[in-house]
Write an enzyme that holds these catalytic residues in place. Structure first.
Site: not given
Ligand code: NAP
Length: 250
Positions: A139, A152
């Site tokens: 990130s 985080y």
């Molecule tokens: N959105 C942003 O602004 C942003 C910015 C920079 C980086 N990122 C990174 O991008 C990645 C994807 O995030 P996103 O933004 O797409 O959010 P998201 O839609 O919340 O996706 C995260 C996924 O991880 C799953 N998850 C959480 N804990 C888990 C566990 N213990 N085992 C297996 N699955 C698990 C969740 O599903 P369940 O709840 O069903 O487990 C969810 O589908 C993450 O690494 C995040 O840190 C996001």
């Protein structure tokens, strides 16, 4: 890396960036397996995404990781690309309540330890392939922390460091190590936050381009300028991050 006829595992791929990436990789003729903890969410993703394979599997649970990987080996014959995408995010105020520890432990167990465990346990599979890759989502906050997200941010800085070590340890093997650092992206993870948000599809385009062109550290959108500014002046980096997160509602 050629992105067709590959077997790909995306942890946490039932929503957000992971699901958008799964769809892009399916469209290119790959076998894509996504995981998550919530079965209903995965069923919905599968209904909306023809050809998507889903497995309920928690990356904080070693037994569940082992059985997931065994299933991938038996059912799909191996693994070419692991995408460490699952993560959770909590805001935390050191001057606020104390009784937040279980949430924070869960955050470290998922974002850092879960990523380490899945990576380690998947290595024997990817090492069998002539050309393979591990992609880990970090990130912008890996470079400059968001003060409202101290734990985080610390897990993402750790994941950045980990990707660098892993890349060096795997030099000389067929497994390439990629790290993707997006700015704020419009997904459920940051639904409580204000400010500008990138579309998940923009992040996906950069990931696919990086995999095809072997760009190992992928700074998406404004993260390029942020990391450069931070290298020149950490105070400037901190000001830019403060401005980007000024309108957060948590
Ligand atoms: N959105 C942003 O602004 C942003 C910015 C920079 C980086 N990122 C990174 O991008 C990645 C994807 O995030 P996103 O933004 O797409 O959010 P998201 O839609 O919340 O996706 C995260 C996924 O991880 C799953 N998850 C959480 N804990 C888990 C566990 N213990 N085992 C297996 N699955 C698990 C969740 O599903 P369940 O709840 O069903 O487990 C969810 O589908 C993450 O690494 C995040 O840190 C996001």
């Amino acid at each position: 890396m050629k992105l067709a006829n590959r077997t790909i595992l995306i942890t946490g791929g039932g929503s957000g960036i992971g699901l958008a990436l799964a769809r892009a990789l399916l469209a290119r003729g790959n076998t894509v397996v996504v995981t998550g903890r919530n079965a209903a969410k995965l069923e919905q993703a599968q209904r909306d995404t023809p050809g998507l394979h889903t497995v309920v599997s928690d990356i904080t649970n070693e037994e569940e990781i082992r059985s997931l990987l065994m299933r991938i080996e038996v059912e799909y014959g191996g693994l070419d690309l692991l995408v460490n995408n699952a993560a959770i995010l909590n805001s935390y105020d050191f001057l606020g309540q104390e009784d937040h520890f279980s949430l924070l432990e869960q955050e470290v167990a998922t974002n850092l330890l879960g990523t380490i465990k899945v990576t380690r346990l998947a290595l024997p599979l990817v090492l069998k392939r002539p050309q393979a890759a591990i992609v880990t989502m970090s990130s912008a906050v890996a470079y400059v922390p968001a003060p409202s997200l101290p734990v985080y941010s610390a897990t993402k800085a750790a994941v950045h460091s980990l990707s660098q070590s892993l890349r060096q340890q795997l030099a000389g093997t067929p497994v390439k190590v990629f790290e993707v650092a997006p700015p704020t992206v419009d997904t459920g993870l940051v639904k409580g936050m204000g400010g500008a948000k990138l579309s998940p599809d923009v992040v996906v385009r950069e990931i696919v381009h990086a995999l095809e062109h072997e760009t190992y550290e992928v700074r998406v959108g404004q993260v390029k300028a942020l990391s450069l500014a931070n290298r020149l002046s950490p105070a400037l980096g901190a000001r830019l991050m403060a401005r980007a997160t000024a309108s957060d509602h948590h």
